[in-house]
Enzyme design. Structure first.
Site, short mmCIF file in Angstrom:
data_model
loop_
_atom_site.label_atom_id
_atom_site.label_comp_id
_atom_site.label_asym_id
_atom_site.label_seq_id
_atom_site.Cartn_x
_atom_site.Cartn_y
_atom_site.Cartn_z
N LYS A 52 -4.07 -55.15 55.12
CA LYS A 52 -4.45 -55.00 53.71
C LYS A 52 -3.20 -54.88 52.84
CE LYS A 52 -8.93 -53.24 54.92
NZ LYS A 52 -9.80 -52.11 55.25
N GLN A 96 -9.97 -45.96 54.58
CA GLN A 96 -10.21 -46.70 55.83
C GLN A 96 -11.19 -45.94 56.72
OE1 GLN A 96 -8.98 -49.84 56.53
NE2 GLN A 96 -10.33 -49.74 58.30
N ASP A 119 -14.46 -51.33 47.95
CA ASP A 119 -15.19 -51.65 49.18
C ASP A 119 -16.68 -51.88 48.90
OD1 ASP A 119 -13.81 -52.01 51.53
OD2 ASP A 119 -13.57 -49.87 51.94
#
Ligand code: NAD
Length: 278
Positions: A52, A96, A119
């Site tokens: 990422k 995460q 997200d």
């Protein structure tokens, strides 16, 4: 002969388009910043976080890395998320997953400001997807829609069968296919006569979480098959939820693992980051 849907190539196209957009935004004085939080040092998570950061650097997005120790308490993590929510410089916040067991993932996800939830997991964004209003959408399903569209697969009017009903993949996938005017059937672990249903699919999405679960006996001749699964087989090689060798000859198009859905997830995370500023 079937088409192999090349997620590596399509994700690169998207990243190049985003890079141009970010250059234009910077020229207007608009910078983009993504905060990435990792708790603990799970090796798979470290690889994802590293990828990422790399994608951010390629596109021109600043990334702030927060690598917190395994013992971080839920209160400490929530305090960091709240601080980043209030920081005008930060456009996107990514925590995460999975988090260590002593932390309630849902509490963390719901604390991320919906405006920074790149997200697309916050209830407000999930609700927006349900009612068809604007909001961030979960990156993997969003990437699958791009794979289909950019490979010339028509979704409108097609019977789309999704195996899996998770909040991260199956449910948002089904809603996105519906938004694209597909006729959608969702299958899950309690579905009866699964193959009878999957054999009706024009587009079959496998998000089962079981290696090589879907073989030729699940597939209507000429269907499009998208494999979301990622597993390591007995030889430590990557494989998906679909048995590619058996299934592929019966499809008109199929995604491989690796190189199919996987690379799209990060490309769409970058897309969400850019959208947060646009
Ligand atoms: P999950 O375990 O949360 O959900 C699996 C779903 O499959 C469940 O809804 C369950 O009802 C269904 N299922 C299980 N057994 C079944 C059966 N026998 N018949 C029918 N349905 C059954 O998994 P998830 O988070 O949705 O992920 C699915 C897969 O996709 C996993 O392999 C995961 O690693 C992978 N994944 C890949 C990416 C990517 O970027 N490529 C992103 C997220 C998840």
């Amino acid at each position: 002969m079937y088409q192999i849907i090349d997620g590596k190539k399509i994700s690169q196209e998207i990243k190049d388009e985003l890079r141009e957009k970010v250059t234009a935004l910077k020229a207007e004085g608009k910078d983009i910043c993504l905060a990435v939080i990792q708790v603990g040092s799970d090796p798979a998570s470290s690889v994802y976080v590293g990828n990422k950061k790399k994608a951010c650097a390629y596109i021109g997005i600043e990334s702030l890395a927060y690598e917190l120790p395994e013992e971080t308490t839920q209160d400490e993590l929530l305090a960091l998320v709240r601080r980043l929510n209030g920081d005008d410089k930060v456009n996107g916040i990514l925590v995460q997953l999975p988090l260590p067991k002593h932390i309630d993932e849902n509490a963390v996800i719901q604390t991320i400001s919906p405006e920074k939830d790149v997200d697309g997991f916050n209830e407000k964004n999930v609700g927006a997807l349900c009612v068809g209003s604007k909001g961030f959408v979960s990156c993997t399903p969003l990437g699958i829609i791009q794979l289909l569209k950019r490979s010339g697969v028509e979704i409108s009017g097609k019977h789309c069968v999704v195996i899996g009903r998770s909040n991260i993949v199956g449910k948002p996938m089904s809603l996105l296919l519906l938004r694209e005017n597909g006729t959608v059937t969702i299958c899950h672990s309690r579905t009866q006569n699964l193959k009878e249903i999957t054999k009706q699919a024009d587009i079959l999405i496998a998000a089962v979480g079981k290696p090589k679960f879907v073989d030729d006996t699940f597939i209507k001749e000429g269907a499009v098959v998208i494999d979301v699964g990622i597993h390591r087989n007995e030889n430590n090689k990557l494989c998906g939820d679909v048995d590619f060798e058996k299934a592929a000859p019966h499809t008109s198009a199929i995604t491989p693992v690796p190189g199919g859905v996987g690379p799209m997830t990060i490309a769409m995370l970058m897309y969400n980051c850019v959208s947060s500023v646009e």
